[in-house]
Design a protein around this motif. Sequence first.
Motif, PDB file in Angstrom:
ATOM      1  N   GLY A   1     -39.102  35.339  44.820  1.00 14.26           N
ATOM      2  CA  GLY A   1     -39.358  35.831  43.471  1.00 14.26           C
ATOM      3  C   GLY A   1     -39.134  34.748  42.439  1.00 14.26           C
ATOM      4  O   GLY A   1     -38.603  33.673  42.720  1.00 14.26           O
ATOM      5  N   LEU A   2     -39.536  35.049  41.219  1.00 16.52           N
ATOM      6  CA  LEU A   2     -39.462  34.069  40.149  1.00 16.52           C
ATOM      7  C   LEU A   2     -38.048  33.868  39.609  1.00 16.52           C
ATOM      8  O   LEU A   2     -37.726  32.801  39.089  1.00 16.52           O
ATOM      9  N   TYR A   3     -37.225  34.907  39.705  1.00 15.36           N
ATOM     10  CA  TYR A   3     -35.856  34.770  39.211  1.00 15.36           C
ATOM     11  C   TYR A   3     -34.907  35.603  40.051  1.00 15.36           C
ATOM     12  O   TYR A   3     -35.329  36.482  40.815  1.00 15.36           O
ATOM     13  N   ALA A   4     -33.619  35.302  39.937  1.00 14.09           N
ATOM     14  CA  ALA A   4     -32.587  36.053  40.645  1.00 14.09           C
ATOM     15  C   ALA A   4     -31.425  36.304  39.685  1.00 14.09           C
ATOM     16  O   ALA A   4     -31.299  35.637  38.650  1.00 14.09           O
TER      17      ALA A   4
ATOM     18  N   ALA B   1     -39.375  32.788  33.335  1.00 10.45           N
ATOM     19  CA  ALA B   1     -39.330  31.994  34.560  1.00 10.45           C
ATOM     20  C   ALA B   1     -40.664  31.314  34.822  1.00 10.45           C
ATOM     21  O   ALA B   1     -40.723  30.171  35.300  1.00 10.45           O
TER      22      ALA B   1
ATOM     23  N   VAL C   1     -35.918  42.477  42.593  1.00  6.12           N
ATOM     24  CA  VAL C   1     -35.137  41.296  42.210  1.00  6.12           C
ATOM     25  C   VAL C   1     -33.906  41.172  43.109  1.00  6.12           C
ATOM     26  O   VAL C   1     -33.197  42.162  43.345  1.00  6.12           O
TER      27      VAL C   1
ATOM     28  N   SER D   1     -36.342  31.034  44.108  1.00  3.42           N
ATOM     29  CA  SER D   1     -36.146  31.209  42.672  1.00  3.42           C
ATOM     30  C   SER D   1     -35.673  29.913  42.019  1.00  3.42           C
ATOM     31  O   SER D   1     -34.911  29.147  42.609  1.00  3.42           O
ATOM     32  N   ASP D   2     -36.109  29.713  40.789  1.00  2.00           N
ATOM     33  CA  ASP D   2     -35.669  28.561  39.998  1.00  2.00           C
ATOM     34  C   ASP D   2     -35.144  28.993  38.635  1.00  2.00           C
ATOM     35  O   ASP D   2     -34.902  28.143  37.777  1.00  2.00           O
ATOM     36  N   TYR D   3     -34.984  30.309  38.449  1.00  2.00           N
ATOM     37  CA  TYR D   3     -34.540  30.825  37.159  1.00  2.00           C
ATOM     38  C   TYR D   3     -33.473  31.875  37.443  1.00  2.00           C
ATOM     39  O   TYR D   3     -33.679  32.756  38.281  1.00  2.00           O
TER      40      TYR D   3
ATOM     41  N   CYS E   1     -28.823  32.842  45.128  1.00  2.00           N
ATOM     42  CA  CYS E   1     -29.829  32.899  44.061  1.00  2.00           C
ATOM     43  C   CYS E   1     -30.934  31.876  44.287  1.00  2.00           C
ATOM     44  O   CYS E   1     -32.119  32.177  44.116  1.00  2.00           O
TER      45      CYS E   1
END
Length: 205
Positions: free
Chosen positions: A106-109, A201, A28, A2-4, A101
Amino acid sequence: MSDYFIGLTGGIASGKSALEKAFAKQGVVVADADLLAREVVAPGEPALAAVVERFGRDVLQADGQLDRAALRVRVFGDPDQRRALEAILHPAIRARLEAICRAAPGLYAIATVPLLTEGGGRAAYPWLHRILVVDTPAAVQKARLMQRDGIDAVLADRMMDAQASRAERLALADDIVVNDGDLAHLQRAADQLHARYVALASSTP
């Protein structure tokens, strides 16, 4: 990975855990500061050694575990002692939250931080992209707290007053979920926010 990252917060008995579960149904990853607060003081952890150095070995049980009741007595009602404890624990918890995180698929956490407002807000968590506040009317929050913990109105008021005010939490919010309904309402809110966070994200460099 994740990066968001979303910071989830809210007052006591506001419904943070229920909203966590609603996001978890979407797959998530949610890192919870309350759970990590126990992990960072497990035997062998540097934070436990620092607590013992600051407060003495009488805060340990015979098996080497932290005696939470004894420590609570030491810091309850003593702001200096409480701040000393927070100075040890909060950095360790924040570091572990961020690591979980960043490693999440996934795209976000989501990082759930009940005391995000009290603990420095955005300045203490500069890696958060958005802050989501679970907001509950004070009367509803008080009734839930009394029922959940089996306490009277006086103690419920004291517990709520010890936290940041509703207005202070809302001042930090990028997103708000009003939790004055049922679990289905929370799930719908989580589903809508999930779609928004995935889009954000995906479009964030």
